[in-house]
Design a protein around this motif. Structure first.
Motif, PDB file in Angstrom:
ATOM      1  N   THR A 173       0.234   7.569   1.201  1.00  0.00           N
ATOM      2  CA  THR A 173      -0.251   8.890   0.786  1.00  0.00           C
ATOM      3  C   THR A 173      -1.640   8.846   0.174  1.00  0.00           C
ATOM      4  O   THR A 173      -2.205   9.890  -0.148  1.00  0.00           O
ATOM      5  CB  THR A 173       0.711   9.540  -0.228  1.00  0.00           C
ATOM      6  N   LYS A 174      -2.206   7.649  -0.005  1.00  0.00           N
ATOM      7  CA  LYS A 174      -3.517   7.487  -0.643  1.00  0.00           C
ATOM      8  C   LYS A 174      -4.547   7.069   0.397  1.00  0.00           C
ATOM      9  O   LYS A 174      -4.450   5.984   0.985  1.00  0.00           O
ATOM     10  CB  LYS A 174      -3.433   6.441  -1.754  1.00  0.00           C
ATOM     11  N   ARG A 175      -5.562   7.916   0.613  1.00  0.00           N
ATOM     12  CA  ARG A 175      -6.552   7.632   1.653  1.00  0.00           C
ATOM     13  C   ARG A 175      -7.248   6.294   1.435  1.00  0.00           C
ATOM     14  O   ARG A 175      -7.488   5.544   2.388  1.00  0.00           O
ATOM     15  CB  ARG A 175      -7.579   8.767   1.737  1.00  0.00           C
ATOM     16  N   ASP A 176      -7.590   5.981   0.180  1.00  0.00           N
ATOM     17  CA  ASP A 176      -8.305   4.734  -0.067  1.00  0.00           C
ATOM     18  C   ASP A 176      -7.441   3.513   0.237  1.00  0.00           C
ATOM     19  O   ASP A 176      -7.940   2.490   0.714  1.00  0.00           O
ATOM     20  CB  ASP A 176      -8.835   4.684  -1.500  1.00  0.00           C
ATOM     21  N   GLU A 177      -6.128   3.626  -0.005  1.00  0.00           N
ATOM     22  CA  GLU A 177      -5.249   2.503   0.297  1.00  0.00           C
ATOM     23  C   GLU A 177      -5.024   2.351   1.800  1.00  0.00           C
ATOM     24  O   GLU A 177      -4.889   1.232   2.310  1.00  0.00           O
ATOM     25  CB  GLU A 177      -3.921   2.650  -0.446  1.00  0.00           C
ATOM     26  N   LYS A 230       1.782  13.726   5.415  1.00  0.00           N
ATOM     27  CA  LYS A 230       0.410  13.346   5.075  1.00  0.00           C
ATOM     28  C   LYS A 230       0.157  11.873   5.371  1.00  0.00           C
ATOM     29  O   LYS A 230      -0.915  11.506   5.869  1.00  0.00           O
ATOM     30  CB  LYS A 230       0.127  13.642   3.599  1.00  0.00           C
ATOM     31  N   GLY A 231       1.146  11.026   5.083  1.00  0.00           N
ATOM     32  CA  GLY A 231       0.994   9.595   5.354  1.00  0.00           C
ATOM     33  C   GLY A 231       0.662   9.300   6.807  1.00  0.00           C
ATOM     34  O   GLY A 231      -0.336   8.626   7.095  1.00  0.00           O
ATOM     35  N   MET A 234       0.830  -1.209   0.000  1.00  0.00           N
ATOM     36  CA  MET A 234       0.000   0.000   0.000  1.00  0.00           C
ATOM     37  C   MET A 234       0.856   1.246   0.000  1.00  0.00           C
ATOM     38  O   MET A 234       2.046   1.212   0.282  1.00  0.00           O
ATOM     39  CB  MET A 234      -0.952   0.007   1.199  1.00  0.00           C
ATOM     40  N   ASP A 235       0.209   2.352  -0.351  1.00  0.00           N
ATOM     41  CA  ASP A 235       0.825   3.677  -0.415  1.00  0.00           C
ATOM     42  C   ASP A 235       0.212   4.532   0.676  1.00  0.00           C
ATOM     43  O   ASP A 235      -1.001   4.805   0.659  1.00  0.00           O
ATOM     44  CB  ASP A 235       0.567   4.283  -1.801  1.00  0.00           C
ATOM     45  N   ASP A 287       4.280  14.537   1.412  1.00  0.00           N
ATOM     46  CA  ASP A 287       3.177  13.585   1.300  1.00  0.00           C
ATOM     47  C   ASP A 287       3.485  12.298   2.056  1.00  0.00           C
ATOM     48  O   ASP A 287       2.640  11.786   2.795  1.00  0.00           O
ATOM     49  CB  ASP A 287       2.901  13.258  -0.174  1.00  0.00           C
ATOM     50  N   GLN A 297       6.415  15.468  -2.663  1.00  0.00           N
ATOM     51  CA  GLN A 297       6.593  14.035  -2.446  1.00  0.00           C
ATOM     52  C   GLN A 297       7.083  13.746  -1.030  1.00  0.00           C
ATOM     53  O   GLN A 297       6.564  12.847  -0.354  1.00  0.00           O
ATOM     54  CB  GLN A 297       7.574  13.467  -3.465  1.00  0.00           C
ATOM     55  N   LEU A 341      -2.934  10.455   7.619  1.00  0.00           N
ATOM     56  CA  LEU A 341      -3.986   9.561   7.137  1.00  0.00           C
ATOM     57  C   LEU A 341      -4.045   8.277   7.946  1.00  0.00           C
ATOM     58  O   LEU A 341      -5.119   7.852   8.389  1.00  0.00           O
ATOM     59  CB  LEU A 341      -3.753   9.231   5.660  1.00  0.00           C
TER      60      LEU A 341
END
Length: 253
Positions: free
Chosen positions: A63-67, A114-115, A60-61, A110, A107, A118
């Protein structure tokens, strides 16, 4: 077995400090979710833990809310709960301030800031719903507090991302205390990981670091893992919003 029957998520657990933390948690009886973009590295961490270990690899990433949401959902579906979150995933850049572009700035922030926002927000909601409290551990850096130019260049985007994470931890510690959730930082100094390998391969750079370490040695991932175990266990129940420096005395001079 300080973490027996506990479930922990460790991001960036495919190598370095994250791998050491995951293996330490396994050894103390935890179920561990090994979350990383590098699925091969994450699988190797699980292999090193041994067949008897109860682990789950999730690519998973952060930085991506869905992930992140998928990671949390898979963790709860597999283990029933989340007790511990370690926000370890991070990147660094060495472009000097006057040459730094938007893409590299974004980057680094994020992933490093951000990571953890989240992951902490979504995990905390699950911890609150479960009603059992929890532990959030953020891996910051001595560079959240002092400027370290061991590469010969400053890292303003790395400094600001880790400085922001330091204060984010304090903020969520206050907000989540009412739910029995603690949030603390570990601030590593220079540690021998793939993250620092290229810099430490330079004898002059390595000597520059050693000259500034009162303990006389560079850190090991297990040094960070030991601090993470303390913060994840009941031994740290009276700590929140704090930073544990694991830096060989770097910030003491």
């Amino acid at each position: 077995m300080k973490l027996k029957n506990k479930t922990a998520i460790v991001t960036g657990a495919g190598s370095g400090n994250g791998r050491a933390i995951a293996l330490k948690f396994f050894s103390e009886g935890a179920n561990v979710v090994i979350a990383d973009l590098n699925e091969e590295g994450a699988q190797e961490t699980l292999r090193l833990a041994g067949a008897e270990s109860n682990g789950l690899v999730i690519k998973m990433d952060v930085t991506k809310r869905d992930e992140v949401q998928r990671m949390i959902d898979e963790t709860v579906r597999t283990f029933g709960t989340i007790d511990i979150l370690v926000n370890n995933a991070g990147i660094v850049g060495f472009t000097p301030f006057l040459e730094l572009g938007d893409k590299e700035w974004d980057q680094v922030h994020d992933v490093n800031l951000k990571g953890p926002f989240l992951c902490s927000q979504i995990a905390a909601k699950e911890m609150i719903n479960a009603g059992n409290g929890g532990r959030i551990i953020n891996i910051t850096s001595v560079e959240a507090h002092v400027i370290v130019s061991s590469s010969g260049k400053c890292q303003p985007h790395y400094n600001s991302s880790k400085g922001g994470l330091n204060l984010l931890t304090k903020a969520i510690a206050i907000e989540l205390a009412q739910y029995g959730i603690t949030a603390n930082n570990i601030a590593p100094g220079v540690v021998e990981t793939p993250f620092t390998a290229s810099g430490l391969s330079n004898p002059e750079a390595k000597r520059w670091v050693l000259d500034r370490l009162p303990v006389g040695r560079i850190g090991k991932p297990d040094d960070i893992a030991n601090a993470a175990l303390f913060l994840a266990s009941d031994d740290s129940s009276y700590m929140t919003g704090s930073t544990v420096f694991v830096d060989g005395g770097w910030t003491a001079i």
